[in-house]
Design an enzyme around this catalytic site. Structure first.
Site, mmCIF file in Angstrom:
data_model
loop_
_atom_site.group_PDB
_atom_site.id
_atom_site.type_symbol
_atom_site.label_atom_id
_atom_site.label_comp_id
_atom_site.label_asym_id
_atom_site.label_seq_id
_atom_site.Cartn_x
_atom_site.Cartn_y
_atom_site.Cartn_z
ATOM 1 C CG HIS A 28 -1.586 -1.167 1.651
ATOM 2 N ND1 HIS A 28 -2.957 -1.264 1.556
ATOM 3 C CD2 HIS A 28 -1.170 -2.355 2.168
ATOM 4 C CE1 HIS A 28 -3.353 -2.454 1.990
ATOM 5 N NE2 HIS A 28 -2.278 -3.134 2.365
ATOM 6 C CE1 TYR A 29 -2.082 6.181 -2.068
ATOM 7 C CE2 TYR A 29 -0.691 5.934 -4.008
ATOM 8 C CZ TYR A 29 -1.880 6.349 -3.422
ATOM 9 O OH TYR A 29 -2.870 6.905 -4.193
ATOM 10 C CB THR A 30 0.854 6.214 4.196
ATOM 11 O OG1 THR A 30 1.649 7.220 3.551
ATOM 12 C CG2 THR A 30 1.755 5.144 4.796
ATOM 13 C CD GLU A 93 -0.784 1.448 4.562
ATOM 14 O OE1 GLU A 93 -0.379 2.271 3.720
ATOM 15 O OE2 GLU A 93 -1.983 1.119 4.700
ATOM 16 C CG HIS A 135 -5.118 -1.418 -0.937
ATOM 17 N ND1 HIS A 135 -5.343 -0.376 -0.068
ATOM 18 C CD2 HIS A 135 -6.114 -2.315 -0.696
ATOM 19 C CE1 HIS A 135 -6.417 -0.641 0.662
ATOM 20 N NE2 HIS A 135 -6.896 -1.798 0.301
ATOM 21 C CG ASP A 145 -3.002 2.058 -2.087
ATOM 22 O OD1 ASP A 145 -4.177 1.935 -2.461
ATOM 23 O OD2 ASP A 145 -2.588 1.618 -1.002
#
Length: 241
Positions: A28-30, A93, A135, A145
């Site tokens: 994921h990215y945050t 993340e 994700h 993401d």
């Protein structure tokens, strides 16, 4: 392999279902302004979200949930017939503000640490390369993401995930939209792991899945179309499964 990991416990986790095998890694990215903002949210009981690991732009790693526990990162999702992705996955993340905040490139050091962390996880869990996903792969209708700027190719070249090498870029022409021509496209996407209807002409749902595929395996052109370049990359990924 030795990684320096700082513990930053989150209360947002529960037991994995009994006899569940960890066989996925979800990246994921945050989507938040800073690492501290992301860490605070992932540790907030009211937010009811978490991840096993967070990787900052400078390569720092925080462990928020033990791998043996189920972190709450995937949400409503699907991959290769499974819907409780959290039960079987380790969530990572990656600190990046995301598409809604100019979506800056991922620093080289951060990408290298994500790769090393994945390799470390793979030393403990038999995760097939096809199950190392973003994700957006497992929830394409909701998520983008880690996105098209994430270096999936570089990870695969170092033993993390899949990337079809040597596939020529056939461009964005030759788009197919009719149900008959798309039958094989839908079947290929389903074989990779996406949830798609088996029949039908090009519709918004299929375009959404195609964009997710492109963000992972054809970042040059996020068109949502079954064009010649996308079809070549799609068939090449299927051949690797």
């Amino acid at each position: 392999m030795s990684l320096w990991i700082e513990d930053r416990p989150s209360p947002n986790h529960d037991a994995r279902p009994q006899a569940t095998t960890i066989d996925m890694i979800v990246l994921h990215y945050t989507g938040m302004a800073s690492a501290e903002a992301a860490l605070a949210r992932l540790a907030d009981p009211a937010a009811e979200v978490s991840a096993h690991y967070v990787v900052a732009e400078d390569g720092r790693i925080w462990r928020m949930v033990p791998e043996a526990r189920r972190a709450w990162h995937a949400g409503i999702a699907y991959w290769r017939g499974a819907t409780d992705i959290n039960a079987r996955a380790i969530g990572i993340e990656i600190v990046n503000p995301g598409h809604d905040a100019l979506y800056p490139p991922f620093p080289v050091l951060q990408l290298a640490v994500v790769c090393d962390l994945c390799l470390d996880i793979l030393s403990r869990h038999a995760v097939p390369a096809r199950n190392i996903v973003g994700h957006s792969d497992i929830a394409p209708e909701r998520k983008r993401d880690p996105g098209e700027k994430f270096d999936w190719q570089g990870l695969a070249q170092n033993g993390v995930g899949l990337w079809p090498e040597g596939v020529p870029d056939l461009g964005t022409g030759g788009v197919v939209r009719d149900a008959e021509s798309l039958r094989d496209v839908r079947a290929a996407l389903a074989e990779i792991g996406y949830r798609v209807a088996p029949e039908g002409a090009l519709d918004p749902a299929l375009s959404t899945v195609l964009r997710a595929f492109q963000r992972h395996w054809r970042p040059e052109a996020i068109t949502g179309q079954a064009d010649s370049g996308t079809l070549a990359r799609l068939l090449a990924v299927v051949r690797m499964l």
